[in-house]
Scaffold this active site. Structure first.
Site, PDB file in Angstrom:
ATOM      1  N   ALA A 182     -12.663 -18.011  40.454  1.00 21.40           N
ATOM      2  CA  ALA A 182     -13.728 -18.454  39.544  1.00 21.40           C
ATOM      3  C   ALA A 182     -13.548 -19.934  39.219  1.00 21.40           C
ATOM      4  CB  ALA A 182     -13.710 -17.610  38.277  1.00 21.40           C
TER       5      ALA A 182
ATOM      6  N   GLU B 240      -2.927 -15.234  55.340  1.00 23.34           N
ATOM      7  CA  GLU B 240      -3.414 -14.685  54.065  1.00 23.34           C
ATOM      8  C   GLU B 240      -3.829 -15.746  53.069  1.00 23.34           C
ATOM      9  OE1 GLU B 240      -2.633 -11.338  52.020  1.00 23.34           O
ATOM     10  OE2 GLU B 240      -1.064 -10.534  53.299  1.00 23.34           O
TER      11      GLU B 240
ATOM     12  N   GLU C 183      10.224   6.074  78.698  1.00 23.83           N
ATOM     13  CA  GLU C 183      10.522   6.853  79.902  1.00 23.83           C
ATOM     14  C   GLU C 183      11.927   7.442  79.822  1.00 23.83           C
ATOM     15  OE1 GLU C 183       9.479   3.791  79.522  1.00 23.83           O
ATOM     16  OE2 GLU C 183       8.292   3.052  81.204  1.00 23.83           O
TER      17      GLU C 183
ATOM     18  N   THR D  84      -7.525 -23.574  52.523  1.00 29.21           N
ATOM     19  CA  THR D  84      -7.150 -24.723  53.367  1.00 29.21           C
ATOM     20  C   THR D  84      -6.527 -24.246  54.674  1.00 29.21           C
ATOM     21  OG1 THR D  84      -6.651 -25.897  51.319  1.00 29.21           O
ATOM     22  CG2 THR D  84      -5.905 -26.920  53.371  1.00 29.21           C
TER      23      THR D  84
HETATM   24  C1  AOF Z   1       8.902   0.299  79.185  1.00 28.18           C
HETATM   25  N1  AOF Z   1       8.983   1.311  78.312  1.00 28.18           N
HETATM   26  O1  AOF Z   1       9.054   2.119  76.238  1.00 28.18           O
HETATM   27  C2  AOF Z   1       8.809  -0.194  76.504  1.00 28.18           C
HETATM   28  C3  AOF Z   1       8.680  -1.251  77.432  1.00 28.18           C
HETATM   29  O2  AOF Z   1      14.381  -6.024  75.867  1.00 28.18           O
HETATM   30  P1  AOF Z   1      13.915  -4.621  75.939  1.00 28.18           P
HETATM   31  O3  AOF Z   1      14.817  -3.764  76.766  1.00 28.18           O
HETATM   32  O4  AOF Z   1      13.678  -4.043  74.566  1.00 28.18           O
HETATM   33  O5  AOF Z   1      12.506  -4.633  76.702  1.00 28.18           O
HETATM   34  C4  AOF Z   1      11.358  -5.068  76.048  1.00 28.18           C
HETATM   35  C5  AOF Z   1      10.221  -5.238  77.013  1.00 28.18           C
HETATM   36  O6  AOF Z   1      10.060  -4.067  77.817  1.00 28.18           O
HETATM   37  C6  AOF Z   1       8.901  -5.403  76.275  1.00 28.18           C
HETATM   38  O7  AOF Z   1       8.623  -6.741  75.990  1.00 28.18           O
HETATM   39  C7  AOF Z   1       7.919  -4.830  77.255  1.00 28.18           C
HETATM   40  O8  AOF Z   1       7.589  -5.754  78.275  1.00 28.18           O
HETATM   41  C8  AOF Z   1       8.707  -3.684  77.850  1.00 28.18           C
HETATM   42  N2  AOF Z   1       8.531  -2.523  76.989  1.00 28.18           N
HETATM   43  N3  AOF Z   1       8.709  -0.973  78.755  1.00 28.18           N
HETATM   44  O9  AOF Z   1       9.024   0.508  80.400  1.00 28.18           O
HETATM   45  C9  AOF Z   1       8.949   1.145  77.000  1.00 28.18           C
HETATM   46  N4  AOF Z   1       8.825  -0.425  75.173  1.00 28.18           N
HETATM   47 ZN    ZN Z   2      11.549   0.140  80.101  1.00 32.11          ZN
END
Ligand code: AOF
Ligand code: ZN
Length: 342
Positions: A165, A260, A45, A264
């Site tokens: 094998a 990968e 955003e 086991t």
């Molecule tokens: C958004 N827009 O483009 C993304 C979001 O610690 P930060 O600032 O990098 O935030 C990471 C968290 O924000 C991520 O785990 C997810 O919940 C959200 N990602 N949110 O509004 C974005 N990448």
């Molecule tokens: Zn954000």
């Protein structure tokens, strides 16, 4: 939303953060576009509001005048200050009138943005294009909802299910096309896990390589599970408990782990019910003897067999790649499907 997904896909598949795309529109005309390039960089955003991405037919700007505009975002805008500031506030400050979201953010720290936007008088619609975004973000969404990495188990076998094998030779069962595919897959996961048996016997490099053999830009964390000394600069997790291993990886913000081998470790993850997806490269080779892909699962009769749901089948040179889902007890996919939309 389809355009927002296209933008999101420009971001990296691996890493702690999801791929997110954002389109800003006024009167149906695109005035801004953005996407997230990975943890620590601007969220989608904020990237869109910055105007640094030229919009179709336009030039880069210093910022976008988004007053009264609609923001279309693949993921609910975050409500927290993490590595970067809250997108919810950025949208409110920009004077956006409407926000269209595909899926809610399951991250307990970042979620709740939709409610904050509504409280600020912004019209919010949730669920548009949700299926498309769920498909794109599945490992990340599942991992964050569950608090544990999404697990893909990779097998490479003969038609009769052997991975070596009788004399132990195993290189190579699958075709160069299959192996190239597996390398591309490694570049999309956060961690690759093998048992000490495989680490000692095969000494696999477990690096992600591009088709020309050079190392891929993103190298997953290499993890070896077990008590015997293993070579290399790998993360050692002692013991044989898959759940404990996943807990260690969750701590490190690993969202997607590729198991990968060998037989086991594969059996241990399956027995523990911790596999989400099984990717099997099957080569048209018959051995009739040799080690099978998965060790004893404690299944005595056919009715108890672990039956998977086939998701996808494709040919890779002479081989076939089968992608199948394992239904997990704690599978919470679709939990948000019935969430309000207005
Ligand atoms: C958004 N827009 O483009 C993304 C979001 O610690 P930060 O600032 O990098 O935030 C990471 C968290 O924000 C991520 O785990 C997810 O919940 C959200 N990602 N949110 O509004 C974005 N990448
Ligand atoms: Zn954000």
């Amino acid at each position: 939303m389809t355009r927002a997904v296209e933008l999101a896909l420009r971001g990296p598949a691996a890493g702690p953060n999801p791929r997110v795309g954002c389109v800003l529109l006024r009167d149906g005309v695109v005035i801004g576009e953005g996407w997230h390039r990975g943890a620590g960089t601007a969220h989608a955003e904020v990237d869109a509001l910055s105007g640094r991405q030229p919009v179709p037919g336009g030039r880069p700007a210093n910022s976008v005048d988004a007053r009264g505009a609609t923001a279309v975002v693949t993921l609910e805008p975050c409500a927290h200050t993490g590595r970067t500031g809250p997108c919810t506030q950025a949208l409110i400050d920009a004077g956006v009138a409407r926000v269209v979201i595909a899926v809610p953010d399951p991250n307990p720290v970042a979620g709740g943005g939709a409610a904050l936007l509504r409280a600020a008088g912004i019209e919010v619609v949730v669920g548009v294009g949700a299926e498309q975004v769920e498909a794109m973000l599945e490992p990340w969404l599942v991992a964050v909802r569950r608090g544990q990495p999404f697990v893909t188990l990779k097998l490479a076998t003969t038609l009769d299910g052997r991975v070596a094998a009788a004399d132990g030779s195993s290189r190579w069962i699958t075709s160069p096309e299959s192996r190239a595919h597996a390398h591309a897959l490694r570049a999309e996961v956060d961690a690759i896990l093998v048992g000490t048996g495989t680490a000692l016997a095969d000494r696999p490099a477990l690096t992600a390589r591009t088709p020309d053999g050079s190392p891929a830009a993103h190298q997953p964390l290499r993890v070896v599970l077990g008590d015997r000394a293993a070579p290399g600069d790998w993360l050692r997790i002692t013991g044989h408990d898959p759940a404990a291993a996943l807990a260690v990886l969750a701590e490190r913000e690993v969202r997607h782990v590729l198991v990968e081998g060998g037989p086991t470790v594969s059996a241990a993850f399956l027995r523990a019910g911790l596999v989400d997806r099984v990717l099997t490269y099957v080569a048209p080779v018959l051995l009739g003897a040799g080690r099978s892909a998965v060790e004893d699962l404690g299944i005595g009769t056919l009715a108890d067999g672990l039956r998977l749901a086939t998701e996808d089948v494709r040919r890779l040179g002479p081989d076939v790649l089968v992608s199948a889902r394992v239904r997990r007890e704690d599978d919470v996919r679709g939990r948000h499907d019935s969430e309000e939309t207005h």
